[in-house]
Motif scaffolding. Structure first.
Motif, PDB file in Angstrom:
ATOM      1  N   GLY A  81       0.778  -1.226   0.000  1.00 23.09           N
ATOM      2  CA  GLY A  81       0.000   0.000   0.000  1.00 23.09           C
ATOM      3  C   GLY A  81       0.809   1.276   0.000  1.00 23.09           C
ATOM      4  O   GLY A  81       0.261   2.368   0.090  1.00 23.09           O
ATOM      5  N   ARG A  82       2.128   1.173  -0.141  1.00 21.22           N
ATOM      6  CA  ARG A  82       2.972   2.371  -0.077  1.00 21.22           C
ATOM      7  C   ARG A  82       3.601   2.752  -1.411  1.00 21.22           C
ATOM      8  O   ARG A  82       4.200   3.810  -1.541  1.00 21.22           O
ATOM      9  CB  ARG A  82       4.078   2.177   0.952  1.00 21.22           C
ATOM     10  CG  ARG A  82       3.538   2.144   2.359  1.00 21.22           C
ATOM     11  CD  ARG A  82       4.606   1.702   3.353  1.00 21.22           C
ATOM     12  NE  ARG A  82       4.081   1.655   4.695  1.00 21.22           N
ATOM     13  CZ  ARG A  82       3.320   0.677   5.181  1.00 21.22           C
ATOM     14  NH1 ARG A  82       2.987  -0.342   4.418  1.00 21.22           N
ATOM     15  NH2 ARG A  82       2.873   0.721   6.413  1.00 21.22           N
ATOM     16  N   GLY A  83       3.494   1.892  -2.416  1.00 23.40           N
ATOM     17  CA  GLY A  83       4.183   2.097  -3.690  1.00 23.40           C
ATOM     18  C   GLY A  83       3.903   3.429  -4.343  1.00 23.40           C
ATOM     19  O   GLY A  83       4.829   4.154  -4.726  1.00 23.40           O
ATOM     20  N   LEU A  84       2.638   3.790  -4.472  1.00 18.09           N
ATOM     21  CA  LEU A  84       2.310   5.053  -5.133  1.00 18.09           C
ATOM     22  C   LEU A  84       2.668   6.261  -4.272  1.00 18.09           C
ATOM     23  O   LEU A  84       2.961   7.333  -4.811  1.00 18.09           O
ATOM     24  CB  LEU A  84       0.843   5.090  -5.547  1.00 18.09           C
ATOM     25  CG  LEU A  84       0.487   4.142  -6.694  1.00 18.09           C
ATOM     26  CD1 LEU A  84      -0.994   4.219  -7.015  1.00 18.09           C
ATOM     27  CD2 LEU A  84       1.331   4.415  -7.931  1.00 18.09           C
ATOM     28  N   TYR A  85       2.680   6.096  -2.965  1.00 22.22           N
ATOM     29  CA  TYR A  85       3.161   7.180  -2.098  1.00 22.22           C
ATOM     30  C   TYR A  85       4.645   7.435  -2.365  1.00 22.22           C
ATOM     31  O   TYR A  85       5.094   8.583  -2.403  1.00 22.22           O
ATOM     32  CB  TYR A  85       2.955   6.849  -0.617  1.00 22.22           C
ATOM     33  CG  TYR A  85       1.534   7.012  -0.156  1.00 22.22           C
ATOM     34  CD1 TYR A  85       1.053   8.256   0.215  1.00 22.22           C
ATOM     35  CD2 TYR A  85       0.679   5.931  -0.104  1.00 22.22           C
ATOM     36  CE1 TYR A  85      -0.252   8.423   0.623  1.00 22.22           C
ATOM     37  CE2 TYR A  85      -0.636   6.083   0.302  1.00 22.22           C
ATOM     38  CZ  TYR A  85      -1.097   7.331   0.669  1.00 22.22           C
ATOM     39  OH  TYR A  85      -2.399   7.487   1.058  1.00 22.22           O
ATOM     40  N   ILE A  86       5.398   6.363  -2.537  1.00 22.36           N
ATOM     41  CA  ILE A  86       6.829   6.498  -2.824  1.00 22.36           C
ATOM     42  C   ILE A  86       7.029   7.152  -4.193  1.00 22.36           C
ATOM     43  O   ILE A  86       7.832   8.068  -4.343  1.00 22.36           O
ATOM     44  CB  ILE A  86       7.534   5.133  -2.739  1.00 22.36           C
ATOM     45  CG1 ILE A  86       7.521   4.642  -1.282  1.00 22.36           C
ATOM     46  CG2 ILE A  86       8.951   5.190  -3.292  1.00 22.36           C
ATOM     47  CD1 ILE A  86       7.954   3.210  -1.097  1.00 22.36           C
ATOM     48  N   VAL A  87       6.265   6.693  -5.187  1.00 23.33           N
ATOM     49  CA  VAL A  87       6.346   7.280  -6.531  1.00 23.33           C
ATOM     50  C   VAL A  87       6.025   8.770  -6.473  1.00 23.33           C
ATOM     51  O   VAL A  87       6.740   9.600  -7.043  1.00 23.33           O
ATOM     52  CB  VAL A  87       5.408   6.541  -7.510  1.00 23.33           C
ATOM     53  CG1 VAL A  87       5.278   7.289  -8.833  1.00 23.33           C
ATOM     54  CG2 VAL A  87       5.892   5.113  -7.736  1.00 23.33           C
ATOM     55  N   GLU A  88       4.969   9.116  -5.770  1.00 17.68           N
ATOM     56  CA  GLU A  88       4.569  10.518  -5.644  1.00 17.68           C
ATOM     57  C   GLU A  88       5.645  11.353  -4.956  1.00 17.68           C
ATOM     58  O   GLU A  88       5.934  12.481  -5.354  1.00 17.68           O
ATOM     59  CB  GLU A  88       3.254  10.600  -4.881  1.00 17.68           C
ATOM     60  CG  GLU A  88       2.657  11.978  -4.826  1.00 17.68           C
ATOM     61  CD  GLU A  88       1.305  11.949  -4.156  1.00 17.68           C
ATOM     62  OE1 GLU A  88       1.266  12.006  -2.911  1.00 17.68           O
ATOM     63  OE2 GLU A  88       0.301  11.842  -4.875  1.00 17.68           O
ATOM     64  N   ARG A  89       6.251  10.800  -3.951  1.00 19.01           N
ATOM     65  CA  ARG A  89       7.250  11.539  -3.165  1.00 19.01           C
ATOM     66  C   ARG A  89       8.562  11.739  -3.919  1.00 19.01           C
ATOM     67  O   ARG A  89       9.185  12.797  -3.831  1.00 19.01           O
ATOM     68  CB  ARG A  89       7.502  10.781  -1.854  1.00 19.01           C
ATOM     69  CG  ARG A  89       8.501  11.424  -0.956  1.00 19.01           C
ATOM     70  CD  ARG A  89       7.940  12.690  -0.355  1.00 19.01           C
ATOM     71  NE  ARG A  89       8.935  13.277   0.515  1.00 19.01           N
ATOM     72  CZ  ARG A  89       9.291  14.549   0.479  1.00 19.01           C
ATOM     73  NH1 ARG A  89       8.721  15.375  -0.349  1.00 19.01           N
ATOM     74  NH2 ARG A  89      10.206  14.997   1.298  1.00 19.01           N
ATOM     75  N   GLU A 121      10.830  17.659  -4.025  1.00 16.92           N
ATOM     76  CA  GLU A 121       9.777  18.365  -3.297  1.00 16.92           C
ATOM     77  C   GLU A 121       8.507  17.572  -3.543  1.00 16.92           C
ATOM     78  O   GLU A 121       8.355  16.944  -4.595  1.00 16.92           O
ATOM     79  CB  GLU A 121       9.599  19.775  -3.847  1.00 16.92           C
ATOM     80  CG  GLU A 121      10.770  20.664  -3.600  1.00 16.92           C
ATOM     81  CD  GLU A 121      10.545  22.049  -4.222  1.00 16.92           C
ATOM     82  OE1 GLU A 121      11.510  22.784  -4.307  1.00 16.92           O
ATOM     83  OE2 GLU A 121       9.411  22.347  -4.617  1.00 16.92           O
ATOM     84  N   HIS A 122       7.598  17.593  -2.614  1.00 18.47           N
ATOM     85  CA  HIS A 122       6.355  16.841  -2.764  1.00 18.47           C
ATOM     86  C   HIS A 122       5.448  17.553  -3.759  1.00 18.47           C
ATOM     87  O   HIS A 122       5.027  18.664  -3.526  1.00 18.47           O
ATOM     88  CB  HIS A 122       5.666  16.695  -1.399  1.00 18.47           C
ATOM     89  CG  HIS A 122       4.383  15.954  -1.493  1.00 18.47           C
ATOM     90  ND1 HIS A 122       4.332  14.625  -1.780  1.00 18.47           N
ATOM     91  CD2 HIS A 122       3.117  16.369  -1.363  1.00 18.47           C
ATOM     92  CE1 HIS A 122       3.071  14.247  -1.803  1.00 18.47           C
ATOM     93  NE2 HIS A 122       2.325  15.287  -1.557  1.00 18.47           N
ATOM     94  N   ARG A 123       5.194  16.919  -4.884  1.00 11.93           N
ATOM     95  CA  ARG A 123       4.304  17.450  -5.918  1.00 11.93           C
ATOM     96  C   ARG A 123       3.459  16.309  -6.449  1.00 11.93           C
ATOM     97  O   ARG A 123       3.930  15.184  -6.553  1.00 11.93           O
ATOM     98  CB  ARG A 123       5.092  18.029  -7.080  1.00 11.93           C
ATOM     99  CG  ARG A 123       5.973  19.169  -6.702  1.00 11.93           C
ATOM    100  CD  ARG A 123       6.726  19.636  -7.916  1.00 11.93           C
ATOM    101  NE  ARG A 123       7.921  20.340  -7.481  1.00 11.93           N
ATOM    102  CZ  ARG A 123       8.931  20.580  -8.249  1.00 11.93           C
ATOM    103  NH1 ARG A 123       8.934  20.204  -9.489  1.00 11.93           N
ATOM    104  NH2 ARG A 123       9.968  21.227  -7.776  1.00 11.93           N
TER     105      ARG A 123
END
Length: 134
Positions: A81-89, A121-123
């Motif tokens: 459940g963290r993959g897309l959070y990592i991609v986004e970050r 940067e978080h975008r």
């Protein structure tokens, strides 16, 4: 996934973008995209890296048109459940596009980050040879 990371590492080295914190982030980003394709989309059909202008674009093509879903909130201690959070970050932008019987999940990194090794940067969300079947 190891082939995909090796392919990316070599492309970054060829383009003079190896050895920075951002190049390590790029390798992690590739790993996450390949892992997501493997776990959720019948595997990677093709990994494409494109360096054009001020942007490095990573595309992972897979065999399903089902779009990725970001979990609302990954739970501590529970795997996944963290993959897309990592991609986004790690990326400056990311998204998807469908075609025929598949899709590409892509992520972009500004090349100035690779040149100077700055952190993301978080975008929200020169062409290398293609590596198929990683």
């Amino acid at each position: 996934m190891a082939k995909g990371r090796d392919f990316t590492r070599q492309a970054l080295q060829d383009w003079g973008w190896d050895g920075t914190e951002t190049s390590e982030d790029t390798l992690l980003l590739v790993s996450e995209l390949l892992t997501n394709a493997s776990l959720h989309s019948h595997g990677c059909r093709e990994l494409v890296l494109t360096a054009a202008g001020a942007t490095l674009r990573i595309e992972v093509h897979d065999g399903t048109t089902a779009l990725p879903v970001r979990h609302p909130a990954p739970r501590p201690g529970i795997p996944g459940g963290r993959g897309l959070y990592i991609v986004e970050r790690l990326s400056d932008r990311w998204g998807t596009h469908t075609y025929g019987d598949g899709k590409a999940v892509w992520a972009e990194i500004e090349t100035t980050r690779l040149e100077h090794g700055t952190t993301a940067e978080h975008r929200p969300g020169v062409r290398a040879p293609r590596l198929a079947g990683s």
